[in-house]
Write a protein that holds these residues in place. Structure first.
Motif, PDB file in Angstrom:
ATOM      1  N   PHE A  47       0.833  -1.204   0.000  1.00 31.85           N
ATOM      2  CA  PHE A  47       0.000   0.000   0.000  1.00 31.85           C
ATOM      3  C   PHE A  47       0.872   1.261   0.000  1.00 31.85           C
ATOM      4  O   PHE A  47       0.658   2.195  -0.784  1.00 31.85           O
ATOM      5  CB  PHE A  47      -0.910  -0.033   1.234  1.00 31.85           C
ATOM      6  CG  PHE A  47      -1.555   1.284   1.595  1.00 31.85           C
ATOM      7  CD1 PHE A  47      -2.407   1.925   0.706  1.00 31.85           C
ATOM      8  CD2 PHE A  47      -1.333   1.876   2.836  1.00 31.85           C
ATOM      9  CE1 PHE A  47      -3.015   3.137   1.042  1.00 31.85           C
ATOM     10  CE2 PHE A  47      -1.928   3.071   3.178  1.00 31.85           C
ATOM     11  CZ  PHE A  47      -2.765   3.712   2.275  1.00 31.85           C
ATOM     12  N   TYR A  48       1.872   1.263   0.855  1.00 30.09           N
ATOM     13  CA  TYR A  48       2.758   2.428   0.972  1.00 30.09           C
ATOM     14  C   TYR A  48       3.494   2.672  -0.351  1.00 30.09           C
ATOM     15  O   TYR A  48       3.611   3.816  -0.815  1.00 30.09           O
ATOM     16  CB  TYR A  48       3.761   2.183   2.097  1.00 30.09           C
ATOM     17  CG  TYR A  48       4.727   3.314   2.343  1.00 30.09           C
ATOM     18  CD1 TYR A  48       4.440   4.324   3.259  1.00 30.09           C
ATOM     19  CD2 TYR A  48       5.936   3.389   1.648  1.00 30.09           C
ATOM     20  CE1 TYR A  48       5.330   5.366   3.486  1.00 30.09           C
ATOM     21  CE2 TYR A  48       6.829   4.430   1.869  1.00 30.09           C
ATOM     22  CZ  TYR A  48       6.520   5.410   2.788  1.00 30.09           C
ATOM     23  OH  TYR A  48       7.395   6.443   3.007  1.00 30.09           O
ATOM     24  N   ILE A  49       3.998   1.618  -0.945  1.00 33.37           N
ATOM     25  CA  ILE A  49       4.726   1.729  -2.208  1.00 33.37           C
ATOM     26  C   ILE A  49       3.807   2.231  -3.319  1.00 33.37           C
ATOM     27  O   ILE A  49       4.160   3.130  -4.084  1.00 33.37           O
ATOM     28  CB  ILE A  49       5.346   0.366  -2.581  1.00 33.37           C
ATOM     29  CG1 ILE A  49       6.472   0.021  -1.605  1.00 33.37           C
ATOM     30  CG2 ILE A  49       5.859   0.376  -4.021  1.00 33.37           C
ATOM     31  CD1 ILE A  49       6.884  -1.428  -1.628  1.00 33.37           C
ATOM     32  N   ASN A 106      -7.020   2.543  -2.936  1.00 27.19           N
ATOM     33  CA  ASN A 106      -8.365   2.827  -2.425  1.00 27.19           C
ATOM     34  C   ASN A 106      -8.875   1.705  -1.527  1.00 27.19           C
ATOM     35  O   ASN A 106      -9.533   1.953  -0.517  1.00 27.19           O
ATOM     36  CB  ASN A 106      -9.333   3.052  -3.592  1.00 27.19           C
ATOM     37  CG  ASN A 106      -9.061   4.353  -4.334  1.00 27.19           C
ATOM     38  OD1 ASN A 106      -8.453   5.268  -3.789  1.00 27.19           O
ATOM     39  ND2 ASN A 106      -9.499   4.434  -5.580  1.00 27.19           N
ATOM     40  N   LEU A 107      -8.571   0.456  -1.912  1.00 31.24           N
ATOM     41  CA  LEU A 107      -8.975  -0.685  -1.087  1.00 31.24           C
ATOM     42  C   LEU A 107      -8.338  -0.605   0.291  1.00 31.24           C
ATOM     43  O   LEU A 107      -9.001  -0.787   1.314  1.00 31.24           O
ATOM     44  CB  LEU A 107      -8.584  -1.992  -1.774  1.00 31.24           C
ATOM     45  CG  LEU A 107      -8.773  -3.269  -0.945  1.00 31.24           C
ATOM     46  CD1 LEU A 107     -10.248  -3.480  -0.605  1.00 31.24           C
ATOM     47  CD2 LEU A 107      -8.209  -4.479  -1.681  1.00 31.24           C
ATOM     48  N   CYS A 108      -7.042  -0.319   0.322  1.00 34.70           N
ATOM     49  CA  CYS A 108      -6.342  -0.226   1.607  1.00 34.70           C
ATOM     50  C   CYS A 108      -6.852   0.952   2.431  1.00 34.70           C
ATOM     51  O   CYS A 108      -6.923   0.876   3.657  1.00 34.70           O
ATOM     52  CB  CYS A 108      -4.842  -0.123   1.377  1.00 34.70           C
ATOM     53  SG  CYS A 108      -4.103  -1.640   0.716  1.00 34.70           S
ATOM     54  N   ASP A 109      -7.208   2.037   1.752  1.00 32.83           N
ATOM     55  CA  ASP A 109      -7.815   3.164   2.465  1.00 32.83           C
ATOM     56  C   ASP A 109      -9.141   2.750   3.096  1.00 32.83           C
ATOM     57  O   ASP A 109      -9.470   3.139   4.224  1.00 32.83           O
ATOM     58  CB  ASP A 109      -8.032   4.343   1.510  1.00 32.83           C
ATOM     59  CG  ASP A 109      -6.767   5.168   1.306  1.00 32.83           C
ATOM     60  OD1 ASP A 109      -5.917   5.165   2.213  1.00 32.83           O
ATOM     61  OD2 ASP A 109      -6.629   5.802   0.243  1.00 32.83           O
ATOM     62  N   GLU A 110      -9.908   1.935   2.350  1.00 32.55           N
ATOM     63  CA  GLU A 110     -11.192   1.448   2.873  1.00 32.55           C
ATOM     64  C   GLU A 110     -10.982   0.556   4.094  1.00 32.55           C
ATOM     65  O   GLU A 110     -11.801   0.522   5.000  1.00 32.55           O
ATOM     66  CB  GLU A 110     -11.946   0.669   1.783  1.00 32.55           C
ATOM     67  CG  GLU A 110     -12.573   1.540   0.708  1.00 32.55           C
ATOM     68  CD  GLU A 110     -13.696   2.402   1.253  1.00 32.55           C
ATOM     69  OE1 GLU A 110     -14.468   1.914   2.101  1.00 32.55           O
ATOM     70  OE2 GLU A 110     -13.787   3.580   0.849  1.00 32.55           O
ATOM     71  N   LEU A 111      -9.871  -0.178   4.078  1.00 31.96           N
ATOM     72  CA  LEU A 111      -9.553  -1.041   5.220  1.00 31.96           C
ATOM     73  C   LEU A 111      -8.999  -0.239   6.395  1.00 31.96           C
ATOM     74  O   LEU A 111      -8.658  -0.805   7.436  1.00 31.96           O
ATOM     75  CB  LEU A 111      -8.527  -2.108   4.802  1.00 31.96           C
ATOM     76  CG  LEU A 111      -9.014  -3.157   3.804  1.00 31.96           C
ATOM     77  CD1 LEU A 111      -7.851  -4.025   3.346  1.00 31.96           C
ATOM     78  CD2 LEU A 111     -10.111  -4.014   4.413  1.00 31.96           C
TER      79      LEU A 111
END
Length: 320
Positions: free
Chosen positions: A18-20, A110-115
């Motif tokens: 996610f960070y990358i 966006n998925l990781c933001d949702e998580l």
């Protein structure tokens, strides 16, 4: 032989992916391919080199590798030019492939933001190999908990190791360091403990194997109790000397109980590492601390191009 890229993907934390992705996305979206030459037969790709740096980093993540390879094939020998030129006929294929990569990266972000993965912080990432039973997993946790909560060199009146989470879909345990001081006391000391554990690991492991052999021989009456005692003294001497080295490097311990806890910490670290446990500093830990961690130096999780991207981002943040 195992493909390095496959190995990286196997061990990479979801947060690190996610960070990358979040770090790489702006450069990809900044590419401009709308400017044409006078005869309209050639398209110029502006801001390409920054984009390529990010794409090279993303190739360490398996799900993007094939798409990036296809994009690079379109550019062929022009791939390292500041402003590559393409025949207009290849414009749509280039735009389609780049858009697909951008969309995939943005979707993952966006998925990781949702998580609600949020923002990581300076801390510790511990990788455990896949366990065959809950009992085995709990055993790892008990040993790690002892190291992080009982070792005197990892206890501080301001700093504290806090369990944060288990990274999604992996065997990664994530710990944050709260109240970090300017000296990064806990992370510095943890790096020194790991260095010392690695230095004594071969001897300790040989001793443990010999200890088991001697116990079996003793049960059969093949060795005397004195022989077993001599072996145990060798092992204790090695640990005692290692603790003394740490006292000279970090600081004196208060009493025998503290020395025993540091000895147990070192022995537990050796056993855990022999089982495949890996201890890293978190992705956003400052470079000057990260380089102290022995496992970070040969870290397949963060190849050189990813490390450079992080350093560049930190530099940009400082300028702001």
């Amino acid at each position: 032989m195992e493909n390095n890229g496959e190995k990286r993907n196997e061990v990479m934390k979801l947060y690190n992916i996610f960070y990358i992705c979040k770090s790489c996305l702006p450069a990809i979206k900044d590419v401009d391919i709308s400017t044409y030459s006078n005869d309209n037969n050639t398209v110029f790709i502006k801001n390409w080199l920054n984009c390529k740096i990010s794409l090279d980093v993303l190739q360490n993540i398996e799900c993007f590798r094939e798409k990036i390879h296809e994009l690079y094939k379109l550019l062929d020998w022009r791939i390292n030019l500041d402003v590559p030129k393409l025949p207009t006929i290849d414009k749509n294929a280039f735009f389609r492939n780049l858009s697909a990569i951008s969309y995939a990266v943005e979707t993952l972000v966006n998925l990781c933001d949702e998580l609600e993965m949020g923002k990581t912080e300076s801390g510790i990432d511990v990788k455990i190999l896949k366990c065959n039973s809950l009992k085995e997993y709990v055993g790892y946790l008990k040993e790690i908990d002892f190291i992080f909560t009982q070792c005197p060199y990892l206890l501080h009146d301001k700093e504290e190791i806090k369990f944060k989470n288990v990274d999604v879909g992996s065997q990664w345990l994530v710990f944050a360091i709260t109240g970090i001081t300017a000296s990064f006391y806990i992370l510095n000391n943890l790096a020194k403990l790991i260095q010392k554990a690695i230095a004594i690991s071969s001897n300790i492991l040989v001793y443990r194997q010999q200890e088991e052999t001697l116990k079996e021989m003793q049960l059969k009456g093949e060795v005397l109790e004195e022989t077993v005692d001599v072996f145990k003294k060798f092992k204790q001497t090695l640990l005692e000397n290692s603790v003394s080295d740490l006292e000279n490097d970090i600081g004196k311990l208060q009493n025998g109980e503290e020395r025993d806890k540091v000895k147990k910490t070192l022995e537990d670290m050796v056993v855990l590492m022999d089982k495949g446990v890996e201890i890293y500093s978190s992705i956003e830990t400052p470079k000057e601390i990260k380089v102290l961690f022995p496992m970070d130096k040969d870290n397949a999780i963060l190849p050189d191009n990813i490390t450079k991207l992080i350093e560049d981002k930190e530099s940009d943040t400082e300028k702001e």
